[in-house]
Design a protein around this motif. Sequence first.
Motif, short mmCIF file in Angstrom:
data_model
loop_
_atom_site.label_atom_id
_atom_site.label_comp_id
_atom_site.label_asym_id
_atom_site.label_seq_id
_atom_site.Cartn_x
_atom_site.Cartn_y
_atom_site.Cartn_z
N LEU A 16 23.62 111.72 50.24
CA LEU A 16 23.22 112.04 51.61
C LEU A 16 22.86 113.51 51.79
O LEU A 16 22.42 113.90 52.87
CB LEU A 16 24.35 111.68 52.58
N SER A 17 23.06 114.28 50.77
CA SER A 17 22.75 115.71 50.87
C SER A 17 21.27 115.91 51.20
O SER A 17 20.39 115.29 50.62
CB SER A 17 23.08 116.41 49.55
N SER A 18 21.00 116.79 52.18
CA SER A 18 19.63 117.08 52.59
C SER A 18 19.52 118.55 52.96
O SER A 18 20.48 119.18 53.43
CB SER A 18 19.24 116.21 53.80
N LYS A 19 18.34 119.11 52.76
CA LYS A 19 18.10 120.50 53.15
C LYS A 19 17.89 120.63 54.66
O LYS A 19 17.82 121.74 55.19
CB LYS A 19 16.87 121.03 52.41
N VAL A 20 17.76 119.49 55.33
CA VAL A 20 17.58 119.49 56.78
C VAL A 20 18.96 119.38 57.43
O VAL A 20 19.65 118.36 57.29
CB VAL A 20 16.68 118.33 57.23
N ALA A 21 19.37 120.41 58.14
CA ALA A 21 20.74 120.51 58.66
C ALA A 21 21.10 119.34 59.57
O ALA A 21 22.22 118.81 59.50
CB ALA A 21 20.92 121.83 59.40
N LEU A 22 20.18 118.91 60.45
CA LEU A 22 20.50 117.84 61.39
C LEU A 22 20.77 116.53 60.66
O LEU A 22 21.63 115.75 61.07
CB LEU A 22 19.35 117.66 62.39
#
Length: 313
Positions: A16-22
């Motif tokens: 689930l890691s994403s560079k998009v904080a939201l």
Amino acid sequence: MDAAMRQVDAVIRARLSSKVALIDQIASYIISAGGKRMRPRLLLLFSEALGFRGPERYELAAVVELIHTSTLLHDDVVDESSLRRGRATANSMFGNAAAVLVGDFLYSRSFQMMVSVKSMRVLEVLAEATNVIAEGEVLQLMNMHDADLAVDEYLRVIRFKTAKLFEASARLGAVLAGASPEVEEACADYGRSLGTAFQLVDDLLDYEGNSDELGKNVGDDLREGKPTLPLLIAMERGTAEERELIRHAIENGELERLAQIIEIVRRTGALEATREAAQTQADMARATLELLPVSKAREALLEFCFRAVHRSS
């Protein structure tokens, strides 16, 4: 199962890691809410019962949980729900647009993950399942506020919307184990029947349970105009005046007379009849396990048949 589920949770957190904080924020909020994790458990138990213990089972168990979670995000937006698993829904916390888009992210991430297993059969099973689930969502939308819905059409929505992912999860355990077509179909039949039983009990709990135990608001189905089996049976068995009362509530999504409707549902035996229908499905699921060798995993699957019907949340 606890150790295996910790492995699945670790995969979910990593994927689930994403560079998009939201995305990180909403995904973490949803996953941390917990849940029964029924679908990944089915996949793990069937793969174990059939002798497969490779790491691919953790990846695919995480996939089915992400697909399920993405459907919950979209469901809550469509249903305008404010409470799930005892917490505020993502749409009520972050807004509808954010919830829908993060649901899309979970869908697309799950497809990235299933490709990593490098199995065309896995892709076939999950691609078909997600398509059928989407059809089920649309069917349910079409049936909203329809007090004349036939029981067969109601059950069709359950098979598409809920039971299909149970079916796919159980089937995938057999696919990973390289089971025969006969055994694979038996596993799929188990999942379909168990998923149907599970949803039937969910529907009756909307009129039998309480919000604290359910983790959602009692009466939500009626507010959304869903003609579920307890209401359909109560209309069939009730007086003309009671039928008209329930019909009006379904057609208008009205909760003002919820207490009276609950009393009608209980008095007409609609809850008992719904649980009996769920028990029939659970018995069908139990019968399919005859093809599996005796094991602790098989015993757990038998226990699921009981718990799916006799639960309060």
